[in-house]
Scaffold this active site. Structure first.
Site, PDB file in Angstrom:
ATOM      1  CG  ASP A  10       6.141  18.382 -10.471  1.00  0.00           C
ATOM      2  OD1 ASP A  10       6.319  19.145 -11.453  1.00  0.00           O
ATOM      3  OD2 ASP A  10       6.505  17.191 -10.475  1.00  0.00           O
ATOM      4  CB  CYS A  67       4.458  16.935 -13.341  1.00  0.00           C
ATOM      5  SG  CYS A  67       3.951  15.559 -14.380  1.00  0.00           S
ATOM      6  N   GLY A  68       6.825  17.513 -14.923  1.00  0.00           N
ATOM      7  CA  GLY A  68       7.874  17.499 -15.928  1.00  0.00           C
ATOM      8  C   GLY A  68       7.407  16.917 -17.253  1.00  0.00           C
ATOM      9  CB  THR A  69       6.580  13.601 -18.324  1.00  0.00           C
ATOM     10  OG1 THR A  69       5.955  13.044 -17.146  1.00  0.00           O
ATOM     11  CG2 THR A  69       8.079  13.365 -18.290  1.00  0.00           C
ATOM     12  CB  ILE A  71       3.654  10.687 -17.330  1.00  0.00           C
ATOM     13  CG1 ILE A  71       3.918  10.794 -18.835  1.00  0.00           C
ATOM     14  CG2 ILE A  71       3.278   9.253 -16.965  1.00  0.00           C
ATOM     15  CD1 ILE A  71       5.150  10.023 -19.308  1.00  0.00           C
ATOM     16  CG  MET A  73       0.973  16.543 -12.679  1.00  0.00           C
ATOM     17  SD  MET A  73       0.409  16.873 -10.995  1.00  0.00           S
ATOM     18  CE  MET A  73       1.342  18.365 -10.631  1.00  0.00           C
ATOM     19  CG  HIS A 100     -14.106  12.053 -29.539  1.00  0.00           C
ATOM     20  ND1 HIS A 100     -13.514  11.221 -30.474  1.00  0.00           N
ATOM     21  CD2 HIS A 100     -14.872  12.918 -30.249  1.00  0.00           C
ATOM     22  CE1 HIS A 100     -13.899  11.582 -31.691  1.00  0.00           C
ATOM     23  NE2 HIS A 100     -14.717  12.615 -31.584  1.00  0.00           N
ATOM     24  NE  ARG A 134     -19.079   8.031 -32.278  1.00  0.00           N
ATOM     25  CZ  ARG A 134     -19.087   9.199 -32.912  1.00  0.00           C
ATOM     26  NH1 ARG A 134     -20.202   9.920 -32.970  1.00  0.00           N
ATOM     27  NH2 ARG A 134     -17.994   9.664 -33.485  1.00  0.00           N
ATOM     28  CG  HIS A 135     -18.127  10.841 -28.167  1.00  0.00           C
ATOM     29  ND1 HIS A 135     -17.169   9.993 -28.647  1.00  0.00           N
ATOM     30  CD2 HIS A 135     -18.540  11.588 -29.223  1.00  0.00           C
ATOM     31  CE1 HIS A 135     -16.977  10.220 -29.945  1.00  0.00           C
ATOM     32  NE2 HIS A 135     -17.806  11.188 -30.315  1.00  0.00           N
TER      33      HIS A 135
HETATM   34  C1  RB5 Z   1       9.938  15.292 -11.184  1.00  0.00           C
HETATM   35  O1  RB5 Z   1      11.306  15.197 -11.363  1.00  0.00           O
HETATM   36  C2  RB5 Z   1       9.203  14.502 -12.273  1.00  0.00           C
HETATM   37  O2  RB5 Z   1       9.288  13.144 -12.002  1.00  0.00           O
HETATM   38  C3  RB5 Z   1       7.763  14.947 -12.355  1.00  0.00           C
HETATM   39  O3  RB5 Z   1       7.731  16.311 -12.646  1.00  0.00           O
HETATM   40  C4  RB5 Z   1       6.918  14.291 -13.420  1.00  0.00           C
HETATM   41  O4  RB5 Z   1       7.536  14.355 -14.664  1.00  0.00           O
HETATM   42  C5  RB5 Z   1       6.428  12.960 -13.108  1.00  0.00           C
HETATM   43  O5  RB5 Z   1       5.672  12.340 -13.873  1.00  0.00           O
END
Ligand code: RB5
Length: 147
Positions: A10, A67-69, A71, A73, A100, A134-135
């Protein structure tokens, strides 16, 4: 095994996506870029779902989502049965995600992980193979909650 890489991001991941693409190109790894390609705000879900569908439809293909974090995605990609998306912030996580978890999608945070470390994480991810054994039993249990 040599994989090809599908990559998407993003607006929070555009800059790091360029770095990762250049890194992979230098290593002669085929890259399919599913966007986005500018910093106009978009929904990470659209890109995560498109990439997940691409990875599931194409053999020998790993995905990278940024993406930014990382998370959002990873949350979106992991809604797809058969996708094992791993948010990695260091090379140990990238190694274990492949060994794993047989992760088929790597998620990175464009506002979290710097370009040099991201290259090492990507390098580790694409070079490391699943250990099986096992994995594999555990991988096969991942979708149990959806049945
Ligand atoms: C966009 O500002 C941000 O929310 C997105 O890139 C991402 O970090 C979401 O998890």
């Amino acid at each position: 095994m040599t994989y090809r890489i599908a990559i998407a991001c993003d607006h929070g991941g555009v800059e790091l996506k360029s770095v990762v693409k250049a890194f992979l190109a230098d290593r002669h790894i085929e890259v399919i870029d599913l966007g986005t390609n500018d910093t106009v705000s978009v929904d990470y879900t659209d890109y995560a779902h498109a990439l997940a569908e691409f990875v599931l439809a194409n053999a020998n293909t790993l995905g990278i989502l940024i993406c930014g974090t990382g998370i959002g995605m990873s949350l979106a990609a992991n809604r797809h049965s058969g996708i094992r998306a791993a948010l990695c912030t260091d090379t140990y996580m990238a190694q274990k995600a492949r060994e794993h978890n047989d992760a088929n999608v790597l998620c990175l945070g464009g506002r979290v992980t710097g370009p040099g470390l991201a290259e090492h994480i990507v390098d580790t991810f694409v070079k490391t193979e699943f250990l099986g054994g096992r994995h594999l039993r555990r991988i096969n249990q991942l979708d149990a909650a959806k049945q």
